[in-house]
Write an enzyme that holds these catalytic residues in place. Structure first.
Site, PDB file in Angstrom:
ATOM      1  N   ASN A  10       0.946  -1.346   0.074  1.00 41.23           N
ATOM      2  CA  ASN A  10       0.520   0.120   0.080  1.00 41.23           C
ATOM      3  C   ASN A  10       1.299   1.535   0.179  1.00 41.23           C
ATOM      4  O   ASN A  10       0.411   1.893   0.163  1.00 41.23           O
ATOM      5  CB  ASN A  10      -1.139   0.096   1.218  1.00 41.23           C
ATOM      6  CG  ASN A  10      -2.200   1.202   1.226  1.00 41.23           C
ATOM      7  OD1 ASN A  10      -2.278   2.063   0.127  1.00 41.23           O
ATOM      8  ND2 ASN A  10      -2.659   1.476   2.288  1.00 41.23           N
ATOM      9  N   ASP A 148      -2.410  -9.805  -3.695  1.00 43.40           N
ATOM     10  CA  ASP A 148      -3.471  -9.323  -4.041  1.00 43.40           C
ATOM     11  C   ASP A 148      -4.645  -9.570  -4.805  1.00 43.40           C
ATOM     12  O   ASP A 148      -5.020  -8.840  -6.107  1.00 43.40           O
ATOM     13  CB  ASP A 148      -3.601  -7.737  -3.342  1.00 43.40           C
ATOM     14  CG  ASP A 148      -4.940  -7.422  -3.037  1.00 43.40           C
ATOM     15  OD1 ASP A 148      -6.276  -8.485  -2.736  1.00 43.40           O
ATOM     16  OD2 ASP A 148      -4.543  -6.226  -2.996  1.00 43.40           O
ATOM     17  N   HIS A 245      -1.680  -4.769   5.071  1.00 42.68           N
ATOM     18  CA  HIS A 245      -2.090  -5.731   4.189  1.00 42.68           C
ATOM     19  C   HIS A 245      -0.307  -6.826   5.339  1.00 42.68           C
ATOM     20  O   HIS A 245      -0.079  -5.521   5.433  1.00 42.68           O
ATOM     21  CB  HIS A 245      -1.534  -6.228   2.872  1.00 42.68           C
ATOM     22  CG  HIS A 245      -2.953  -6.175   2.361  1.00 42.68           C
ATOM     23  ND1 HIS A 245      -3.715  -6.701   1.360  1.00 42.68           N
ATOM     24  CD2 HIS A 245      -3.215  -4.466   1.020  1.00 42.68           C
ATOM     25  CE1 HIS A 245      -4.150  -6.377   0.742  1.00 42.68           C
ATOM     26  NE2 HIS A 245      -4.363  -4.919   0.898  1.00 42.68           N
TER      27      HIS A 245
END
Length: 253
Positions: A10, A148, A245
């Site tokens: 991210n 992801d 995450h």
């Protein structure tokens, strides 16, 4: 045994400030797949681009500050495949594949279907095209696909399934595709070892969700069916912070 790690960071520039280089060194993985790097290589500090012992391969989105994947490898790959040769997807920097002697390592960042499911049709098309690409690779040698996937597959894979049945990441169409993906011969490696609820890889930054373990399992290591016996372990490294995450791990023979 090889040790693989996948992590949606991210924002690589953000996680770099939270000890990223030291985390990667401590994991001692042979391959590290990152998703949502949100950066071009030239925007990153040298410490991130040149982690000792690794060569980094980059596939950034054309849009700045968006998506993008990167893979660090200790071993020199035979070839590197950028994207899936599809103009509708590759400008978003979503798939990066490294080929080795007896396997392909596919690092994938699947689209988010977005609020109101506005990108659902695009996501499902990406999913279909990615599966076709993976099947082509699997006809040649073992395939490891990680990243992801932006979908929680079953009720066990998120804290509040009933409340999320029409929300992005748990909509019926997304779960149905995951059924198709696994039905096509790919294996969710984590569930080979762990059938327990409460095992998540993503938590909202809101509502103190991570501390309360209100989460979703949307990050996966999958392998083709014929390579299932090469899987030695699969785990969620939920003690590693720095992103919304956490990293996931695969041991591959």
């Amino acid at each position: 045994m090889r040790r693989f790690v996948s992590w949606n960071v991210n924002g690589l520039r953000a996680v770099e400030k939270k000890g990223f280089v030291e985390i990667i060194a401590g994991l001692n993985a042979d391959l590290v797949a990152l998703q949502e790097i949100k950066a071009l290589p030239e925007q990153l500090p040298e410490s991130v681009k040149n982690i000792p012992g690794y060569t980094a391969y980059w596939f950034s989105a054309q849009k700045k500050g968006y998506a993008g994947v990167a893979t660090y490898s200790k071993e020199q790959p035979l070839s590197v495949i950028y994207g899936i040769d599809h103009k509708d997807h590759d400008y978003e920097g979503r798939v990066l594949t490294l080929e080795f002697g007896d396997f392909f390592f596919v690092n994938a960042y699947f689209p988010n279907s977005q609020h109101g499911l506005l990108r659902m049709n695009y996501k499902l098309q990406f999913n279909r095209d990615l599966l076709a690409f993976a099947n082509t690779l699997a006809a040649k040698k073992s395939v490891v696909i990680c990243g992801d996937f932006n979908v929680a597959h079953k009720e066990i894979d998120l804290t509040n399934p009933k409340q999320n049945e029409k929300n992005p990441g748990y909509a019926p169409e997304e779960r149905a595709w995951m059924d198709q993906f696994l039905g096509a011969g790919f294996v969710d490696t984590f569930r080979m070892f762990n059938q327990e609820p409460g095992q998540y890889t993503w938590w909202s930054y809101r509502f103190n969700a991570r501390a309360r373990n209100i989460g979703w399992r949307i990050d996966y290591f999958c392998v083709d069916q014929k390579s299932k016996n090469r899987v030695a372990e699969a785990a969620i490294l939920n003690d590693i912070m720095g992103s919304d995450h956490c990293p996931i791990l695969l041991g591959f023979r």
